[in-house]
Design an enzyme around this catalytic site. Structure first.
Site, PDB file in Angstrom:
ATOM      1  CG  HIS A   1      -0.187  -0.050   2.530  1.00 51.16           C
ATOM      2  ND1 HIS A   1       0.266   1.075   3.174  1.00 51.16           N
ATOM      3  CD2 HIS A   1       0.207  -1.110   3.285  1.00 51.16           C
ATOM      4  CE1 HIS A   1       0.886   0.727   4.280  1.00 51.16           C
ATOM      5  NE2 HIS A   1       0.870  -0.608   4.371  1.00 51.16           N
ATOM      6  CB  CYS A   2       1.480   4.153  -1.430  1.00 53.42           C
ATOM      7  SG  CYS A   2       0.265   4.456  -2.722  1.00 53.42           S
ATOM      8  CB  THR A   3       0.175   8.231   1.408  1.00 53.53           C
ATOM      9  OG1 THR A   3       1.479   8.030   1.934  1.00 53.53           O
ATOM     10  CG2 THR A   3      -0.574   9.207   2.291  1.00 53.53           C
TER      11      THR A   3
ATOM     12  CB  THR B   1      -0.729   1.114  -4.130  1.00 53.82           C
ATOM     13  OG1 THR B   1      -0.124   1.325  -2.856  1.00 53.82           O
ATOM     14  CG2 THR B   1      -1.584  -0.120  -4.085  1.00 53.82           C
TER      15      THR B   1
END
Length: 154
Positions: A45-47, A53
């Site tokens: 995941h990312c922010t 992602t």
């Protein structure tokens, strides 16, 4: 100057067009997928859940043999599944940082053109995504075959 770039999405496109960090960012993901042999799961995941992602998911799907249109459709589905979270973040970007609505939308929207630009950059520099996966992610035909055997059903 920066707000103009954000407004016309130049800033975001420059992120998607800069493929130089991809090897360090995504090769370990492919290495893990190969070593797990389909017996373990990976969470990544990312922010905002769409940029790093989205690119990771797109490269994985491409390696698994998914066609580009389906990959792009899947990427855009982020807008549906993150609608509520995105609206909240867009609101916060406007209130807390004074970012205008268009720029905030550009930052939070999974725009098909963003991911298309990544594919175009890869194709322009390596001739094809297959060649890129081979040369940069070290996914030769045997490793691609293994990934497909481990993670797809035919």
């Amino acid at each position: 100057e920066m707000s103009k770039k954000m407004k016309d999405s130049t800033f975001i496109l420059s992120f998607y067009n800069n493929i130089s960090p991809f090897r360090d960012r995504y090769k370990p993901l492919f290495d893990s997928l190969l070593s797990f042999k389909g017996k373990k799961a990976i969470v990544f995941h990312c922010t905002a859940g769409k940029d790093r992602t989205g690119i990771a998911a797109a490269l994985i799907l491409y390696a698994l043999g998914v066609d580009k249109k389906t990959i792009l459709d899947d990427y855009e589905a982020t807008n549906y599944y993150r609608k509520e979270a995105n609206e909240k973040t867009i609101n916060q970007l406007q209130k807390l940082y004074g970012i205008d609505l268009q720029s905030a939308n550009n930052l939070m929207t999974a725009n098909r053109a963003y991911l298309e630009s990544t594919f175009k950059t890869i194709e322009n520099q390596y001739g094809s995504v297959e060649s890129y996966l081979d040369k940069i992610m070290c996914l030769n035909k045997n490793k691609i075959r293994s990934l497909r055997l481990y993670y797809t059903e035919w």
